[in-house]
Enzyme design. Structure first.
Site, mmCIF file in Angstrom:
data_model
loop_
_atom_site.group_PDB
_atom_site.id
_atom_site.type_symbol
_atom_site.label_atom_id
_atom_site.label_comp_id
_atom_site.label_asym_id
_atom_site.label_seq_id
_atom_site.Cartn_x
_atom_site.Cartn_y
_atom_site.Cartn_z
ATOM 1 N N LYS A 1 -7.035 4.919 11.771
ATOM 2 C CA LYS A 1 -8.123 4.662 12.337
ATOM 3 C C LYS A 1 -7.885 4.974 13.684
ATOM 4 C CE LYS A 1 -10.174 2.454 7.707
ATOM 5 N NZ LYS A 1 -10.209 0.598 7.883
ATOM 6 N N ASP B 1 -5.964 -0.914 -1.458
ATOM 7 C CA ASP B 1 -6.925 -1.505 -2.179
ATOM 8 C C ASP B 1 -8.081 -2.048 -1.404
ATOM 9 O OD1 ASP B 1 -5.251 -3.271 -1.049
ATOM 10 O OD2 ASP B 1 -5.741 -5.120 -2.491
ATOM 11 N N ARG C 1 -6.214 0.696 -6.225
ATOM 12 C CA ARG C 1 -4.559 1.569 -5.564
ATOM 13 C C ARG C 1 -4.150 2.687 -7.113
ATOM 14 N NH1 ARG C 1 -2.390 -2.435 -2.304
ATOM 15 N NH2 ARG C 1 -2.228 -4.110 -2.642
ATOM 16 N N GLY D 1 0.642 -1.329 -0.052
ATOM 17 C CA GLY D 1 -0.181 -0.184 0.462
ATOM 18 C C GLY D 1 0.683 1.383 -0.301
ATOM 19 N N GLU E 1 3.945 3.985 6.134
ATOM 20 C CA GLU E 1 2.377 2.839 6.636
ATOM 21 C C GLU E 1 1.648 3.874 5.507
ATOM 22 O OE1 GLU E 1 0.929 -0.006 6.585
ATOM 23 O OE2 GLU E 1 1.524 -0.923 8.693
ATOM 24 N N ASP E 2 0.702 2.834 4.910
ATOM 25 C CA ASP E 2 -0.332 3.655 3.747
ATOM 26 C C ASP E 2 -1.066 3.895 5.023
ATOM 27 O OD1 ASP E 2 -0.463 1.302 4.024
ATOM 28 O OD2 ASP E 2 -1.712 0.348 2.394
ATOM 29 N N ASP F 1 -4.695 0.539 11.131
ATOM 30 C CA ASP F 1 -6.289 0.364 11.055
ATOM 31 C C ASP F 1 -6.641 -0.164 12.439
ATOM 32 O OD1 ASP F 1 -8.829 0.096 10.947
ATOM 33 O OD2 ASP F 1 -8.250 -2.218 9.710
ATOM 34 N N PHE G 1 -14.289 1.549 5.362
ATOM 35 C CA PHE G 1 -12.884 0.828 4.309
ATOM 36 C C PHE G 1 -12.735 2.195 3.394
ATOM 37 C CE2 PHE G 1 -11.563 -1.220 1.346
ATOM 38 C CZ PHE G 1 -10.290 -2.314 2.003
ATOM 39 N N VAL G 2 -10.926 2.487 3.154
ATOM 40 C CA VAL G 2 -10.773 3.059 2.136
ATOM 41 C C VAL G 2 -10.398 2.452 0.929
ATOM 42 C CG1 VAL G 2 -11.125 5.614 3.525
ATOM 43 C CG2 VAL G 2 -9.121 4.189 3.585
HETATM 44 P P1 IMP Z 1 -3.762 -3.399 10.139
HETATM 45 O O1 IMP Z 1 -3.252 -4.653 11.310
HETATM 46 O O2 IMP Z 1 -5.051 -3.659 10.772
HETATM 47 O O3 IMP Z 1 -2.892 -2.003 10.973
HETATM 48 O O4 IMP Z 1 -3.542 -3.290 8.918
HETATM 49 C C1 IMP Z 1 -2.255 -2.707 8.566
HETATM 50 C C2 IMP Z 1 -2.697 -2.799 6.325
HETATM 51 O O5 IMP Z 1 -4.204 -2.845 6.104
HETATM 52 C C3 IMP Z 1 -2.503 -1.996 6.221
HETATM 53 O O6 IMP Z 1 -1.055 -1.350 5.235
HETATM 54 C C4 IMP Z 1 -3.642 -1.916 4.957
HETATM 55 O O7 IMP Z 1 -2.531 -3.170 3.647
HETATM 56 C C5 IMP Z 1 -4.962 -2.477 4.930
HETATM 57 N N1 IMP Z 1 -5.665 -1.643 5.737
HETATM 58 C C6 IMP Z 1 -6.498 -1.443 6.532
HETATM 59 N N2 IMP Z 1 -7.255 -0.577 6.457
HETATM 60 C C7 IMP Z 1 -7.723 -0.631 5.145
HETATM 61 C C8 IMP Z 1 -8.463 -0.074 4.136
HETATM 62 O O8 IMP Z 1 -9.210 0.662 4.994
HETATM 63 N N3 IMP Z 1 -8.357 0.036 3.667
HETATM 64 C C9 IMP Z 1 -7.437 -0.679 2.460
HETATM 65 N N4 IMP Z 1 -6.517 -1.450 3.107
HETATM 66 C C10 IMP Z 1 -6.470 -1.315 4.669
#
Ligand code: IMP
Length: 198
Positions: free
Chosen positions: A154, A182, A188, A68, A122-123, A126, A175-176
């Protein structure tokens, strides 16, 4: 709308991308425009200036979390004026629009980070599971310092140990897609960020 010709090629593809779409459909879901490209670019430029103040003159390595982050890292580097290395790690936790909570390391870091000031890019943060995993991996590497910069965060979904240190936008727990993010492989390429339609 007429299609201009530039060195023999039509500008149709370009035209399509600059006409901002108010909503997009990817697979079975619809997404509505949430953050526009110019807002994203301004926030990235501001982030670069903040990093510049803190890191200029230090031995810095940016570590982008694939997939991402590829757009964020490319744009951020346009504004970074201090010397820094760039490296990547590939992690995955998502299936569809849900985090699985299980992180897989799909491509490891292949560089010596000892005594380096590492900035993870990081993109989106979450649940924070990915970051917790990455921090544990990097803890072993005797870094000079470790900070995390994320385009999106988030807070309502976050369950991790440490929040990201630099965040461009805090967003609701929805979700975005777009700007590197993606939904099952698609979205993307979008220049703007879109939020899932509830
Ligand atoms: P985490 O481990 O839950 O913090 O998620 C991290 C990864 O999940 C990010 O680097 C994204 O690749 C993916 N991700 C989390 N939320 C979203 C979203 O809203 N849209 C798309 N990808 C997401």
């Amino acid at each position: 709308m007429p299609i201009r010709k530039v060195t023999g090629f039509t500008t149709f593809a370009l035209q399509k991308k600059t006409d901002r779409m108010q909503s997009v459909s990817l697979h079975d879901k619809e997404f509505v425009l949430y953050l526009e490209e110019d807002k994203i670019q301004k926030a990235i430029e501001k982030m670069a200036k903040t990093l510049e103040k803190e890191y200029a003159g230090k031995d810095v390595v940016f570590v982008g979390v694939l997939n991402g982050c590829f757009r964020l890292i490319a744009d951020l580097m346009k504004y970074i004026e201090f010397e820094a290395e760039v490296n990547f790690i590939k992690l995955s936790s998502y299936r569809g629009t849900e985090s699985t909570g299980k992180i897989s390391d799909l491509m490891s870091l292949n560089t010596d980070l000892r005594n380096k000031h590492v900035i993870v890019l990081e993109d989106i943060v979450d649940t924070g599971h990915t970051l917790d995993y990455l921090r544990d991996v990097l803890k072993e590497k005797e870094l000079a310092s470790l900070k995390v910069a994320s385009l999106l965060f988030k807070p309502d979904a976050f369950m991790g140990r440490h929040k990201p240190d630099y965040v461009a936008f805090e967003i609701p727990n929805l979700f975005v897609v777009g700007y590197g993010l993606d939904y099952d492989g698609l979205g993307r390429n979008l220049n703007d960020i879109y939020q899932i339609k509830s």
